[in-house]
Scaffold this motif. Structure first.
Motif, mmCIF file in Angstrom:
data_model
loop_
_atom_site.group_PDB
_atom_site.id
_atom_site.type_symbol
_atom_site.label_atom_id
_atom_site.label_comp_id
_atom_site.label_asym_id
_atom_site.label_seq_id
_atom_site.Cartn_x
_atom_site.Cartn_y
_atom_site.Cartn_z
ATOM 1 N N ASP A 1 -1.676 6.139 12.384
ATOM 2 C CA ASP A 1 -2.258 7.089 13.344
ATOM 3 C C ASP A 1 -3.560 6.535 13.919
ATOM 4 N N ILE A 2 -4.381 5.983 13.076
ATOM 5 C CA ILE A 2 -5.659 5.422 13.537
ATOM 6 C C ILE A 2 -5.406 4.239 14.466
ATOM 7 N N ASN A 3 -4.467 3.374 14.100
ATOM 8 C CA ASN A 3 -4.152 2.223 14.955
ATOM 9 C C ASN A 3 -3.594 2.650 16.309
ATOM 10 N N GLU A 4 -2.805 3.710 16.324
ATOM 11 C CA GLU A 4 -2.299 4.236 17.598
ATOM 12 C C GLU A 4 -3.457 4.724 18.465
ATOM 13 N N ASN A 5 -4.413 5.397 17.845
ATOM 14 C CA ASN A 5 -5.592 5.850 18.592
ATOM 15 C C ASN A 5 -6.385 4.668 19.146
ATOM 16 N N LEU A 6 -6.469 3.609 18.374
ATOM 17 C CA LEU A 6 -7.178 2.411 18.842
ATOM 18 C C LEU A 6 -6.454 1.777 20.031
ATOM 19 N N MET A 7 -5.135 1.759 19.987
ATOM 20 C CA MET A 7 -4.371 1.213 21.119
ATOM 21 C C MET A 7 -4.586 2.054 22.373
ATOM 22 N N LEU B 1 0.840 -1.195 0.000
ATOM 23 C CA LEU B 1 0.000 0.000 0.000
ATOM 24 C C LEU B 1 0.877 1.248 0.000
ATOM 25 N N PRO B 2 0.359 2.371 -0.506
ATOM 26 C CA PRO B 2 1.135 3.616 -0.550
ATOM 27 C C PRO B 2 1.520 4.081 0.864
ATOM 28 N N PRO B 3 2.749 4.596 1.024
ATOM 29 C CA PRO B 3 3.222 5.036 2.349
ATOM 30 C C PRO B 3 2.307 6.061 3.023
ATOM 31 N N MET B 4 1.746 6.980 2.245
ATOM 32 C CA MET B 4 0.863 8.014 2.821
ATOM 33 C C MET B 4 -0.357 7.368 3.481
ATOM 34 N N PHE B 5 -0.944 6.385 2.803
ATOM 35 C CA PHE B 5 -2.095 5.677 3.356
ATOM 36 C C PHE B 5 -1.690 4.919 4.621
ATOM 37 N N LEU B 6 -0.542 4.266 4.579
ATOM 38 C CA LEU B 6 -0.075 3.503 5.745
ATOM 39 C C LEU B 6 0.189 4.407 6.946
ATOM 40 N N MET B 7 0.701 5.603 6.694
ATOM 41 C CA MET B 7 0.911 6.558 7.795
ATOM 42 C C MET B 7 -0.428 6.960 8.422
#
Length: 166
Positions: A87-93, A77-83
């Motif tokens: 961020d969303i995964n960090e918020n979920l954690m 996947l494109p790096p921008m999308f992964l970044m």
């Protein structure tokens, strides 16, 4: 014709028509070979309906049919999308450690907006795909959408774990 968009009523009607034609119960008086062939046809009909009735599986099928996607492929996947997803995964954690209904709502809204933007960006390509024109560029765009969407679906499933916060 090979297409990403289908007439669901027509698909369902054709599925039922084929189901009646190949249903094994209509072949009980036939030879074992004929019964096996009817069962195989009924199975293929069921699998075809299952694949074609949902956009996600239909996209995967068309991309595999066109040789754009391979089973077990590791798509980057494109790096921008992964970044953005990081961020969303960090918020979920953070939500796992400290429940916060307001923060959950913000994350859900962000994920929903990303999903909607993805859908909006690809819709014209899905609607206007012409198999005769063999639009490789469009197929690659659909492939990227497919993998981004799958990633978002996993995040949306993770968000469901927090339903008790709402």
């Amino acid at each position: 014709p090979i297409s990403f968009q289908i007439d669901k009523k027509k698909l369902k009607s054709l599925f039922y028509q084929k189901s009646r034609a190949f249903h094994p119960d209509f072949f009980v008086q036939e030879t074992a070979a004929v019964q096996d062939e009817a069962l195989m046809s009924a199975t293929i009909n069921n699998q075809a309906y299952k694949v074609l009735s949902k956009l996600e599986t239909r996209i995967k099928y068309v991309l595999e049919l066109k040789g754009i996607m391979n089973e077990g492929e590791r798509y980057q996947l494109p790096p921008m999308f992964l970044m953005q997803m990081m961020d969303i995964n960090e918020n979920l954690m953070e939500l796992e450690f400290e429940a916060d209904a307001a923060k959950l709502q913000v994350v859900q809204q962000e994920v929903n907006e990303i999903a909607q933007n993805l859908q909006n960006d690809i819709q014209a390509t899905l609607d206007n795909y012409d198999d005769k024109a063999e639009q490789i560029k469009d197929l690659k765009k659909v492939k990227e959408f497919y993998y981004k969407n799958r990633y978002l679906l996993r995040i949306q499933n993770n968000l469901r774990k927090f339903a008790s916060l709402q």
